[in-house]
Structure formats: C-alpha cells, structure tokens
Write an enzyme that holds these catalytic residues in place. Sequence first.
Site, PDB file in Angstrom:
ATOM      1  N   HIS A 129      50.822  11.944 -31.792  1.00  0.00           N
ATOM      2  CA  HIS A 129      49.517  11.283 -31.816  1.00  0.00           C
ATOM      3  C   HIS A 129      49.094  10.990 -33.254  1.00  0.00           C
ATOM      4  O   HIS A 129      47.983  11.313 -33.688  1.00  0.00           O
ATOM      5  CB  HIS A 129      48.465  12.156 -31.120  1.00  0.00           C
ATOM      6  CG  HIS A 129      47.308  11.361 -30.572  1.00  0.00           C
ATOM      7  ND1 HIS A 129      46.525  11.794 -29.532  1.00  0.00           N
ATOM      8  CD2 HIS A 129      46.795  10.161 -30.926  1.00  0.00           C
ATOM      9  CE1 HIS A 129      45.585  10.900 -29.264  1.00  0.00           C
ATOM     10  NE2 HIS A 129      45.728   9.889 -30.114  1.00  0.00           N
ATOM     11  N   ASP A 157      53.333   7.751 -28.506  1.00  0.00           N
ATOM     12  CA  ASP A 157      52.492   8.497 -29.435  1.00  0.00           C
ATOM     13  C   ASP A 157      51.525   9.392 -28.680  1.00  0.00           C
ATOM     14  O   ASP A 157      50.861  10.237 -29.278  1.00  0.00           O
ATOM     15  CB  ASP A 157      51.717   7.532 -30.340  1.00  0.00           C
ATOM     16  CG  ASP A 157      51.064   8.250 -31.510  1.00  0.00           C
ATOM     17  OD1 ASP A 157      51.759   9.034 -32.182  1.00  0.00           O
ATOM     18  OD2 ASP A 157      49.853   8.033 -31.748  1.00  0.00           O
ATOM     19  N   ALA A 206      47.856   4.480 -26.315  1.00  0.00           N
ATOM     20  CA  ALA A 206      46.527   4.569 -25.706  1.00  0.00           C
ATOM     21  C   ALA A 206      46.265   5.999 -25.228  1.00  0.00           C
ATOM     22  O   ALA A 206      45.815   6.838 -26.012  1.00  0.00           O
ATOM     23  CB  ALA A 206      46.404   3.568 -24.562  1.00  0.00           C
ATOM     24  N   ARG A 207      46.560   6.284 -23.981  1.00  0.00           N
ATOM     25  CA  ARG A 207      46.442   7.630 -23.421  1.00  0.00           C
ATOM     26  C   ARG A 207      47.623   7.864 -22.508  1.00  0.00           C
ATOM     27  O   ARG A 207      48.047   6.962 -21.765  1.00  0.00           O
ATOM     28  CB  ARG A 207      45.129   7.803 -22.634  1.00  0.00           C
ATOM     29  CG  ARG A 207      43.878   7.818 -23.507  1.00  0.00           C
ATOM     30  CD  ARG A 207      43.813   9.060 -24.375  1.00  0.00           C
ATOM     31  NE  ARG A 207      42.591   9.122 -25.163  1.00  0.00           N
ATOM     32  CZ  ARG A 207      42.460   8.657 -26.401  1.00  0.00           C
ATOM     33  NH1 ARG A 207      43.493   8.044 -26.976  1.00  0.00           N
ATOM     34  NH2 ARG A 207      41.321   8.782 -27.055  1.00  0.00           N
ATOM     35  N   GLU A 216      51.169  13.039 -21.409  1.00  0.00           N
ATOM     36  CA  GLU A 216      50.306  13.794 -20.504  1.00  0.00           C
ATOM     37  C   GLU A 216      51.087  15.008 -19.999  1.00  0.00           C
ATOM     38  O   GLU A 216      52.040  14.840 -19.236  1.00  0.00           O
ATOM     39  CB  GLU A 216      49.874  12.916 -19.329  1.00  0.00           C
ATOM     40  CG  GLU A 216      48.955  13.582 -18.334  1.00  0.00           C
ATOM     41  CD  GLU A 216      47.586  13.951 -18.910  1.00  0.00           C
ATOM     42  OE1 GLU A 216      46.963  14.845 -18.319  1.00  0.00           O
ATOM     43  OE2 GLU A 216      47.160  13.375 -19.920  1.00  0.00           O
TER      44      GLU A 216
END
Length: 340
Positions: A298, A274, A250-251, A277
Amino acid sequence: MTEPTPGPRPRAALAMSPDVASAVLDPESRAALDALCDLAPAVLDTFTTPAARAVLADTELLVTGWGCPPLDDDVLRAAPRLRAVVHTAGSVRGHVTDACWDRGIEVSSAAAANAVPVAEYTLAMILLTGKRVLESAREYRAARARADWLHTPRTVGNHRRTVGILSASLIGRRVIDLLRPHDVDVLLHDPYVDEAEAARLGVRSVPLAELFRLSDTVSVHTPLLPETRGLVSRDLIGSMKPGSVLINTARGAVVDQDALTDAALAGRVRAVLDVTEPEVLPRDHPLWDCEHVLITPHLAGSQGNEWRRLADTAVLEVARWASGEGFQHPVRRERLAFLA
C-alpha cells in the site's frame, strides 16, 4: 488612512495520530498553520478525555489526518463552534459522519494531492508490465545470459496496448492524463460518465464486460462501497485476455481475490496489487509466491517527501477558509460515492 484591523485568528486543532502529525506536518508546515490559526499545541487522537473536550469546546477548525476518530454526534456536541474540517489525506469516510453533514460543517480533503503519486505508480506499473520488465529481469538473473531478443513475443511492449480504466475517480482521471503522451488506446468504464464526457477525456466509454474482455491492462480506481464490493468478479477476471494485467490501487475488496488467485496461479493473468483483502495477506497465502503477481505494501499513496504535498494543500485550504474565500477542494456529501 489607517489599515483595517485584522480579525481574530480561528481556533484550530490537529486531530490525527501523533505519529501521522509528525510525519505529514513537518516543522515548516506546523509553523505555517500556526501563522494562520490559533493552533492548540496538543494533537488529538481521541475526543473522549477531559483535555480533548476542553480543546474541542473552542475549536472552529479541525485539521485531520490518518487516525482521526469519528466526528459523531457526541463529539460535535462537545465542539459547538466547529465549522470546518481540513483533511490532510484522501478519503474522509472514516471520520466525517452524517452528523457533520447534517450540521453543515464545511469539509476539504487533500484527495487531489494524494491522487498524484497513486497515478504515477499506476502509470509506471502499466508501462513496466507491458514491457514485462519484472519477468525479464528475473529470467536474466537466473540465466546470467541474454535471451534471443529477436524472438520476443508480439504481446510484449506498449505500442498500441489497450488500457482499461475502471472508474473516472480523481485518480482514474489523472491516470488518463498521464497516459496521453503514450501510444496506447484507453477505454473507460464508469456508469456516471456519458459518451460526451468520455470524448472530452480522450477515452472510449465501454460496458464493464467489454472493458475486461478488450483490455491488455485493467487498472482499478473504484471506491469501495456496498455496491462495488466484489465488482471485479470471477466472470470478469475469466474474460480477460491470456497474459493480461490487473492493477489494483483502490481497495482489495473491490476484486474477487479468490478468483484472481486462481487465475494468477494458473498463469492466465498477471496482477499488480498495492491493496489486498485483508490489507496484509496471511503469510501462507499463495499470492505471495505467485510469479505472476507483484504485491506492494500500500505504497502508491503519498509517502516520504510526497507528504509535503498533502501538508501544503492543507495549509492553502486553511488560508482560504480563514480569509473567507472558501475551499478549493471541498468535499460534498452528494459526491462521496465518486471518490476512490
């Protein structure tokens, strides 16, 4: 009886990075758009130049992609005829602003198409980590000899493994679908899904804490919003079973990365990331060399031949809009919080 005269083709333009346009929209896709629209020859990656403003003045439809600048009030004043946006990727949050919704511009996204490879990646990682494929391959390469397979721990394998899905987003739902043929138990936490809908999905709805405590694998599909930043907290990570797996496509900011780093370095949990931060971790970050963590760049979303799925989706949406049918994949302002 004479055939009716077709109406004029809508004036359209591409708004994205030129490199993105070349990658996602191959010549066949560009030709298909040309056949449907009066497509401006230039690819707009800025809306501020005189040339861009001249294109915007007549544009009724924007086909957008990665690298599209925000469609703010100033841009919309320069595009008085703009009525629709067709996005060739997933999230539209980066460029579709409140000004677009306020003006009633119709928006479509290829998020459903982009969900396909992300879900496929997630399924692959669930199965590979359940079987401990990466660890076994590393040990096999080091030993150049096969271990005693009859002493494989009972924690290895995918039979009746418990998989927790965090958020029934487009991707989360597709992962649930892909898990159906497999002999796993699927839990779901999503505050917007009630027990009846969970039953229709074939999963058991559980509280957030229970999802992390009971699952052998937790897969994160939560959109990054102010209220979801750091949602996967130190307490939740600390409650995970020893040797369990956290998968994040996701993030990165949805997860407390410091807490995950501590747990992975201690060998308590494993992770497939993947996203991180920041998007690319500092070169000296300890997760790079942690044997319990797989980091990919990513790549779960559409790449290579998968871009054609995005392009085909966009072309079909443009065809529907131009014919007055309406979008098959509309994005609604009130549904943005549900899209990962």
